[in-house]
Scaffold this motif. Structure first.
Motif, PDB file in Angstrom:
ATOM      1  N   CYS A  61       2.393  -5.187  -4.393  1.00 39.39           N
ATOM      2  CA  CYS A  61       1.357  -4.598  -5.001  1.00 39.39           C
ATOM      3  C   CYS A  61       1.578  -4.652  -6.376  1.00 39.39           C
ATOM      4  CB  CYS A  61       0.848  -3.269  -4.247  1.00 39.39           C
ATOM      5  SG  CYS A  61       0.848  -3.391  -2.320  1.00 39.39           S
ATOM      6  N   PHE A 104      -8.456  -3.029  -0.174  1.00 38.15           N
ATOM      7  CA  PHE A 104      -7.642  -2.315   0.312  1.00 38.15           C
ATOM      8  C   PHE A 104      -8.159  -3.480   1.267  1.00 38.15           C
ATOM      9  CE2 PHE A 104      -6.479   2.039   0.055  1.00 38.15           C
ATOM     10  CZ  PHE A 104      -4.934   2.325   0.283  1.00 38.15           C
ATOM     11  N   CYS A 108      -4.777  -5.897   0.335  1.00 33.90           N
ATOM     12  CA  CYS A 108      -3.845  -6.189   2.005  1.00 33.90           C
ATOM     13  C   CYS A 108      -3.370  -7.292   2.822  1.00 33.90           C
ATOM     14  CB  CYS A 108      -4.016  -4.612   3.177  1.00 33.90           C
ATOM     15  SG  CYS A 108      -3.838  -3.465   2.385  1.00 33.90           S
ATOM     16  N   VAL A 112       0.480  -8.535   1.835  1.00 32.05           N
ATOM     17  CA  VAL A 112       0.757  -7.894   3.165  1.00 32.05           C
ATOM     18  C   VAL A 112       0.478  -9.040   4.420  1.00 32.05           C
ATOM     19  CG1 VAL A 112       1.280  -6.654   4.893  1.00 32.05           C
ATOM     20  CG2 VAL A 112       0.310  -5.081   2.466  1.00 32.05           C
ATOM     21  N   GLU A 115      -4.581  -6.766   7.788  1.00 34.47           N
ATOM     22  CA  GLU A 115      -5.487  -5.147   6.982  1.00 34.47           C
ATOM     23  C   GLU A 115      -3.889  -4.120   7.075  1.00 34.47           C
ATOM     24  OE1 GLU A 115      -8.443  -4.268   6.792  1.00 34.47           O
ATOM     25  OE2 GLU A 115      -8.546  -6.729   7.124  1.00 34.47           O
ATOM     26  N   CYS A 116      -4.326  -3.752   6.467  1.00 32.73           N
ATOM     27  CA  CYS A 116      -2.874  -2.368   6.328  1.00 32.73           C
ATOM     28  C   CYS A 116      -3.889  -1.051   7.456  1.00 32.73           C
ATOM     29  CB  CYS A 116      -3.597  -1.564   5.127  1.00 32.73           C
ATOM     30  SG  CYS A 116      -2.334  -2.953   4.097  1.00 32.73           S
ATOM     31  N   GLU A 120      -0.919   3.570   6.894  1.00 34.31           N
ATOM     32  CA  GLU A 120      -0.569   3.090   5.327  1.00 34.31           C
ATOM     33  C   GLU A 120      -1.361   3.219   4.118  1.00 34.31           C
ATOM     34  OE1 GLU A 120       1.891  -0.916   7.070  1.00 34.31           O
ATOM     35  OE2 GLU A 120      -0.499  -0.924   6.483  1.00 34.31           O
ATOM     36  N   LYS A 121      -2.893   3.288   4.359  1.00 35.75           N
ATOM     37  CA  LYS A 121      -3.637   3.567   3.298  1.00 35.75           C
ATOM     38  C   LYS A 121      -3.273   4.772   2.704  1.00 35.75           C
ATOM     39  CE  LYS A 121      -6.974   0.141   5.166  1.00 35.75           C
ATOM     40  NZ  LYS A 121      -8.674   0.318   5.555  1.00 35.75           N
TER      41      LYS A 121
END
Length: 133
Positions: A61, A104, A108, A112, A115-116, A120-121
């Motif tokens: 991030c 997000f 994400c 990542v 999906e987060c 985590e969010k």
């Protein structure tokens, strides 16, 4: 007139709902994560700064947002300036649930590689907003 009636009249008159707060959005994600879940700024910082391999340009991030929520960032590819993530400095930050979810979803997947989770969010918002432990 009750407060709920006043809020409804405001919504009908202006066509917009009052802005949500970062803490309310964080709490909504925490509730989605489960009844025993408590958002953690420490976990959020670890998640936000962790290096990943999903995308070489966006390995964390912090590739765009810097290590400090209080500093402006710069998009890793376009170079576009990104206002500080801290809602204390960027007052409109995390004030619209739909926008928060949009970013997000996009970030994400890119950083990542998936999906987060709601937890985590919530943790990331706790870190960026300085809300929870």
């Amino acid at each position: 007139m009750r407060p709920s009636q006043i809020a409804l009249l405001f919504l009908l008159y202006t066509g917009t709902a009052p802005a949500e707060t970062p803490a309310a959005i964080e709490a909504a994600y925490a509730a989605q994560a489960g009844t025993d879940f408590h958002a953690s700024a420490v976990r959020g910082r670890i998640f936000f700064t962790a290096r990943r391999t999903a995308s070489p340009a966006f390995d964390a991030c912090t590739a765009c947002h810097t290590d400090s929520p209080e500093q402006a960032g710069r998009h890793a590819i376009t170079g576009r300036v990104i206002a500080p993530m801290s809602p204390r400095l960027t007052l409109s930050r995390f004030s619209d649930q739909a926008k928060v979810e949009k970013w997000f979803h996009r970030n994400c997947r890119e950083v990542v590689g998936r999906e987060c989770s709601a937890g985590e969010k919530a943790d990331v918002l706790a870190y960026l907003g300085g809300n929870s432990r």
